[in-house]
Write a protein that holds these residues in place. Structure first.
Motif, PDB file in Angstrom:
ATOM      1  N   TRP A 272     -64.550 -44.753 -90.396  1.00 51.72           N
ATOM      2  CA  TRP A 272     -63.767 -45.253 -89.257  1.00 51.72           C
ATOM      3  C   TRP A 272     -63.635 -46.768 -89.358  1.00 51.72           C
ATOM      4  O   TRP A 272     -62.534 -47.306 -89.198  1.00 51.72           O
ATOM      5  CB  TRP A 272     -64.426 -44.868 -87.925  1.00 51.72           C
ATOM      6  N   GLU A 273     -64.716 -47.464 -89.627  1.00 49.21           N
ATOM      7  CA  GLU A 273     -64.683 -48.930 -89.708  1.00 49.21           C
ATOM      8  C   GLU A 273     -63.747 -49.405 -90.816  1.00 49.21           C
ATOM      9  O   GLU A 273     -62.989 -50.353 -90.626  1.00 49.21           O
ATOM     10  CB  GLU A 273     -66.096 -49.483 -89.888  1.00 49.21           C
TER      11      GLU A 273
ATOM     12  N   VAL B 233     -54.942 -47.333 -79.793  1.00 49.33           N
ATOM     13  CA  VAL B 233     -54.795 -47.540 -78.353  1.00 49.33           C
ATOM     14  C   VAL B 233     -56.073 -48.167 -77.803  1.00 49.33           C
ATOM     15  O   VAL B 233     -56.020 -49.048 -76.950  1.00 49.33           O
ATOM     16  CB  VAL B 233     -54.478 -46.202 -77.644  1.00 49.33           C
ATOM     17  N   ARG B 234     -57.219 -47.701 -78.273  1.00 53.91           N
ATOM     18  CA  ARG B 234     -58.526 -48.246 -77.874  1.00 53.91           C
ATOM     19  C   ARG B 234     -59.239 -48.675 -79.150  1.00 53.91           C
ATOM     20  O   ARG B 234     -59.928 -47.870 -79.769  1.00 53.91           O
ATOM     21  CB  ARG B 234     -59.360 -47.195 -77.155  1.00 53.91           C
ATOM     22  N   PRO B 235     -59.101 -49.928 -79.545  1.00 50.84           N
ATOM     23  CA  PRO B 235     -59.697 -50.369 -80.809  1.00 50.84           C
ATOM     24  C   PRO B 235     -61.194 -50.659 -80.728  1.00 50.84           C
ATOM     25  O   PRO B 235     -61.722 -51.434 -81.507  1.00 50.84           O
ATOM     26  CB  PRO B 235     -58.900 -51.628 -81.138  1.00 50.84           C
ATOM     27  N   GLU B 236     -61.878 -50.002 -79.784  1.00 47.47           N
ATOM     28  CA  GLU B 236     -63.322 -50.188 -79.652  1.00 47.47           C
ATOM     29  C   GLU B 236     -64.024 -49.615 -80.879  1.00 47.47           C
ATOM     30  O   GLU B 236     -63.663 -48.545 -81.362  1.00 47.47           O
ATOM     31  CB  GLU B 236     -63.838 -49.479 -78.403  1.00 47.47           C
ATOM     32  N   PRO B 237     -65.050 -50.284 -81.360  1.00 46.85           N
ATOM     33  CA  PRO B 237     -65.776 -49.747 -82.524  1.00 46.85           C
ATOM     34  C   PRO B 237     -66.563 -48.501 -82.141  1.00 46.85           C
ATOM     35  O   PRO B 237     -66.841 -48.265 -80.962  1.00 46.85           O
ATOM     36  CB  PRO B 237     -66.732 -50.890 -82.890  1.00 46.85           C
ATOM     37  N   PRO B 238     -66.940 -47.706 -83.136  1.00 46.26           N
ATOM     38  CA  PRO B 238     -67.798 -46.554 -82.847  1.00 46.26           C
ATOM     39  C   PRO B 238     -69.117 -47.038 -82.242  1.00 46.26           C
ATOM     40  O   PRO B 238     -69.538 -48.171 -82.475  1.00 46.26           O
ATOM     41  CB  PRO B 238     -68.054 -45.929 -84.220  1.00 46.26           C
TER      42      PRO B 238
ATOM     43  N   ASP C 282     -60.112 -41.946 -81.724  1.00 43.34           N
ATOM     44  CA  ASP C 282     -59.029 -41.865 -82.710  1.00 43.34           C
ATOM     45  C   ASP C 282     -57.957 -42.881 -82.335  1.00 43.34           C
ATOM     46  O   ASP C 282     -58.125 -43.671 -81.401  1.00 43.34           O
ATOM     47  CB  ASP C 282     -58.482 -40.430 -82.812  1.00 43.34           C
ATOM     48  N   VAL C 283     -56.838 -42.866 -83.042  1.00 48.30           N
ATOM     49  CA  VAL C 283     -55.775 -43.844 -82.800  1.00 48.30           C
ATOM     50  C   VAL C 283     -55.136 -43.697 -81.424  1.00 48.30           C
ATOM     51  O   VAL C 283     -54.530 -44.636 -80.914  1.00 48.30           O
ATOM     52  CB  VAL C 283     -54.683 -43.784 -83.900  1.00 48.30           C
ATOM     53  N   ASN C 284     -55.289 -42.529 -80.784  1.00 47.84           N
ATOM     54  CA  ASN C 284     -54.706 -42.281 -79.463  1.00 47.84           C
ATOM     55  C   ASN C 284     -55.673 -42.574 -78.322  1.00 47.84           C
ATOM     56  O   ASN C 284     -55.307 -42.452 -77.160  1.00 47.84           O
ATOM     57  CB  ASN C 284     -54.282 -40.817 -79.339  1.00 47.84           C
TER      58      ASN C 284
END
Length: 170
Positions: A118-119, A130-135, A152-154
């Motif tokens: 993911w990173e 939409v939510r670029p928060e890290p895992p 995910d991207v949504n």
């Protein structure tokens, strides 16, 4: 990496027993089909199997405004990624939806691999989130179960988990 989301159904249930079911696909609505399909294909290591732009009356009734749907297949799991017409009004954000989907992995190392994947994709700059928060960080509970969460991207939430007792029973 394994992704054991689908459960095999070997034979029909015997009369008088509970029926068995298996997950066929996860439907993912998106505003940007190409971005979403590319991310699901790369993140889950899958392929885009087919795309539709013509739908049955039942599908149009259940998903008003649907315009395109692409099936992404990864490790035996199907993701039906779809988009709707620009004039479609989605439900309010506080409408009840699935809170998250949990995906089991075979080892704690695979958890780290999924998180790092993911990173890598996020920092590549090739995808709009939409939510670029890290895992989240990987946490381990008192029973040795490890897990983390990602979007995910949504902005849909996934949990990845490793349950040692389940892995030993495989």
């Amino acid at each position: 990496m394994s992704l054991p989301v689908s459960l095999p159904v070997d034979e029909p249930a015997a009369p008088g027993t509970d029926p068995r079911a298996a997950l066929h696909h996860l439907a993912v609505e998106t505003a940007d089909l190409d971005n979403c399909v590319a991310w699901y294909t790369e993140f889950f290591g899958g392929t885009a199997a087919w795309t539709l732009d013509s739908f049955s009356d039942l599908t149009r009734a259940r998903l008003p405004g649907i315009t395109r749907l692409t099936e992404v297949v990864a490790a035996g799991t199907r993701f039906h990624v779809f988009t709707r017409a620009a004039d479609y009004t989605p439900p309010r954000p506080d409408t009840f939806q699935f809170q998250h989907v949990c995906i089991a992995v075979a080892t704690a190392e695979e958890l780290r691999d999924w998180r790092e994947r993911w990173e890598r994709l996020h920092t590549s700059g090739r995808f709009a989130f939409v939510r670029p928060e890290p895992p989240t960080e990987i946490v381990v509970d008192a029973d040795g179960v490890s897990s983390f969460y990602l979007y995910d991207v949504n902005g849909l939430e996934y949990e990845f988990t490793h349950v040692p007792a389940e892995a030993e029973g495989r």
